[in-house]
Design a protein around this motif. Structure first.
Motif, PDB file in Angstrom:
ATOM      1  N   LYS A  11       0.857  -1.187   0.000  1.00 58.95           N
ATOM      2  CA  LYS A  11       0.000   0.000   0.000  1.00 58.95           C
ATOM      3  C   LYS A  11       0.887   1.230   0.000  1.00 58.95           C
ATOM      4  CE  LYS A  11      -3.735   0.133   2.561  1.00 58.95           C
ATOM      5  NZ  LYS A  11      -4.583   0.115   3.767  1.00 58.95           N
ATOM      6  N   ARG A  12       0.587   2.177  -0.827  1.00 59.18           N
ATOM      7  CA  ARG A  12       1.324   3.429  -0.861  1.00 59.18           C
ATOM      8  C   ARG A  12       0.601   4.436   0.012  1.00 59.18           C
ATOM      9  NH1 ARG A  12       5.863   4.614  -3.607  1.00 59.18           N
ATOM     10  NH2 ARG A  12       5.040   6.706  -3.732  1.00 59.18           N
ATOM     11  N   ARG A  13       1.336   5.042   0.929  1.00 57.92           N
ATOM     12  CA  ARG A  13       0.755   6.053   1.790  1.00 57.92           C
ATOM     13  C   ARG A  13       0.993   7.422   1.186  1.00 57.92           C
ATOM     14  NH1 ARG A  13       2.790   4.555   7.798  1.00 57.92           N
ATOM     15  NH2 ARG A  13       2.432   2.342   7.638  1.00 57.92           N
ATOM     16  N   SER A  14       0.041   8.284   1.404  1.00 58.68           N
ATOM     17  CA  SER A  14       0.222   9.650   0.941  1.00 58.68           C
ATOM     18  C   SER A  14       1.137  10.387   1.927  1.00 58.68           C
ATOM     19  CB  SER A  14      -1.118  10.375   0.848  1.00 58.68           C
ATOM     20  OG  SER A  14      -1.636  10.607   2.136  1.00 58.68           O
ATOM     21  N   VAL A  15       1.663  11.500   1.490  1.00 55.54           N
ATOM     22  CA  VAL A  15       2.533  12.308   2.335  1.00 55.54           C
ATOM     23  C   VAL A  15       1.772  12.791   3.558  1.00 55.54           C
ATOM     24  CG1 VAL A  15       3.879  14.437   2.419  1.00 55.54           C
ATOM     25  CG2 VAL A  15       3.978  12.985   0.398  1.00 55.54           C
ATOM     26  N   TRP A  16       0.512  13.170   3.381  1.00 59.42           N
ATOM     27  CA  TRP A  16      -0.296  13.677   4.498  1.00 59.42           C
ATOM     28  C   TRP A  16      -0.596  12.580   5.505  1.00 59.42           C
ATOM     29  CZ3 TRP A  16      -0.065  18.480   5.349  1.00 59.42           C
ATOM     30  CH2 TRP A  16       0.066  19.394   4.293  1.00 59.42           C
ATOM     31  N   SER A  17      -0.778  11.371   5.034  1.00 56.71           N
ATOM     32  CA  SER A  17      -1.023  10.255   5.942  1.00 56.71           C
ATOM     33  C   SER A  17       0.216   9.978   6.785  1.00 56.71           C
ATOM     34  CB  SER A  17      -1.404   9.018   5.145  1.00 56.71           C
ATOM     35  OG  SER A  17      -1.506   7.895   5.985  1.00 56.71           O
ATOM     36  N   LEU A  18       1.372   9.993   6.159  1.00 52.09           N
ATOM     37  CA  LEU A  18       2.622   9.787   6.872  1.00 52.09           C
ATOM     38  C   LEU A  18       2.879  10.927   7.853  1.00 52.09           C
ATOM     39  CD1 LEU A  18       5.089   8.001   7.202  1.00 52.09           C
ATOM     40  CD2 LEU A  18       6.181   9.299   5.373  1.00 52.09           C
ATOM     41  N   PHE A  19       2.633  12.161   7.422  1.00 52.23           N
ATOM     42  CA  PHE A  19       2.787  13.327   8.290  1.00 52.23           C
ATOM     43  C   PHE A  19       1.847  13.235   9.488  1.00 52.23           C
ATOM     44  CE2 PHE A  19       1.613  17.715   9.443  1.00 52.23           C
ATOM     45  CZ  PHE A  19       2.857  18.168   9.829  1.00 52.23           C
ATOM     46  N   GLY A  20       0.614  12.839   9.260  1.00 52.75           N
ATOM     47  CA  GLY A  20      -0.349  12.683  10.347  1.00 52.75           C
ATOM     48  C   GLY A  20       0.077  11.613  11.335  1.00 52.75           C
ATOM     49  N   GLN A  21       0.656  10.540  10.843  1.00 52.47           N
ATOM     50  CA  GLN A  21       1.123   9.478  11.726  1.00 52.47           C
ATOM     51  C   GLN A  21       2.309   9.958  12.567  1.00 52.47           C
ATOM     52  OE1 GLN A  21       2.313   5.943   9.680  1.00 52.47           O
ATOM     53  NE2 GLN A  21       2.508   4.752  11.556  1.00 52.47           N
ATOM     54  N   ILE A  22       3.217  10.724  11.976  1.00 50.19           N
ATOM     55  CA  ILE A  22       4.363  11.254  12.715  1.00 50.19           C
ATOM     56  C   ILE A  22       3.893  12.231  13.788  1.00 50.19           C
ATOM     57  CG2 ILE A  22       6.404  12.726  12.518  1.00 50.19           C
ATOM     58  CD1 ILE A  22       6.867  11.422   9.755  1.00 50.19           C
ATOM     59  N   VAL A  23       2.981  13.126  13.439  1.00 48.34           N
ATOM     60  CA  VAL A  23       2.459  14.097  14.408  1.00 48.34           C
ATOM     61  C   VAL A  23       1.711  13.380  15.528  1.00 48.34           C
ATOM     62  CG1 VAL A  23       0.811  15.983  14.721  1.00 48.34           C
ATOM     63  CG2 VAL A  23       2.397  16.022  12.802  1.00 48.34           C
ATOM     64  N   GLY A  24       0.903  12.406  15.178  1.00 45.82           N
ATOM     65  CA  GLY A  24       0.158  11.656  16.188  1.00 45.82           C
ATOM     66  C   GLY A  24       1.071  10.926  17.158  1.00 45.82           C
ATOM     67  N   THR A  25       2.122  10.313  16.655  1.00 44.56           N
ATOM     68  CA  THR A  25       3.066   9.618  17.517  1.00 44.56           C
ATOM     69  C   THR A  25       3.813  10.597  18.414  1.00 44.56           C
ATOM     70  OG1 THR A  25       3.348   7.905  15.843  1.00 44.56           O
ATOM     71  CG2 THR A  25       5.043   8.057  17.533  1.00 44.56           C
TER      72      THR A  25
END
Length: 77
Positions: A11-25
């Motif tokens: 699955k390819r993640r979008s940049v915003w999804s990855l950014f959201g995961q980093i911010v959430g963590t």
């Protein structure tokens, strides 16, 4: 029917999804230390102002805490 030996597609993640995961963590990691500091400041303010009848501005004055430290840890001689 048999199962395919083909590997599952990644699955390819979008940049915003990855950014959201980093911010959430980051928020999950930092929330406890931030809440501890807030609780410390609120506790100091309540203890000094309500119980000690001091002024709120004195809570954040370093000389106040140096004086209290000296009162507690110096010899009474």
């Amino acid at each position: 029917m048999t199962a395919s030996n083909r590997p599952a597609a990644k699955k390819r993640r979008s940049v915003w999804s990855l950014f959201g995961q980093i911010v959430g963590t980051t928020v999950k990691i930092l929330i406890i230390p931030v809440l501890c500091v807030v609780a410390l400041v609120v506790g100091l303010a309540i203890g000094y102002v309500v119980l000690g009848d001091g002024e709120l501005a004195d809570v954040f004055d370093m000389n106040t805490w140096k004086h209290m430290y000296d009162l507690v840890f110096t010899d009474g001689n």
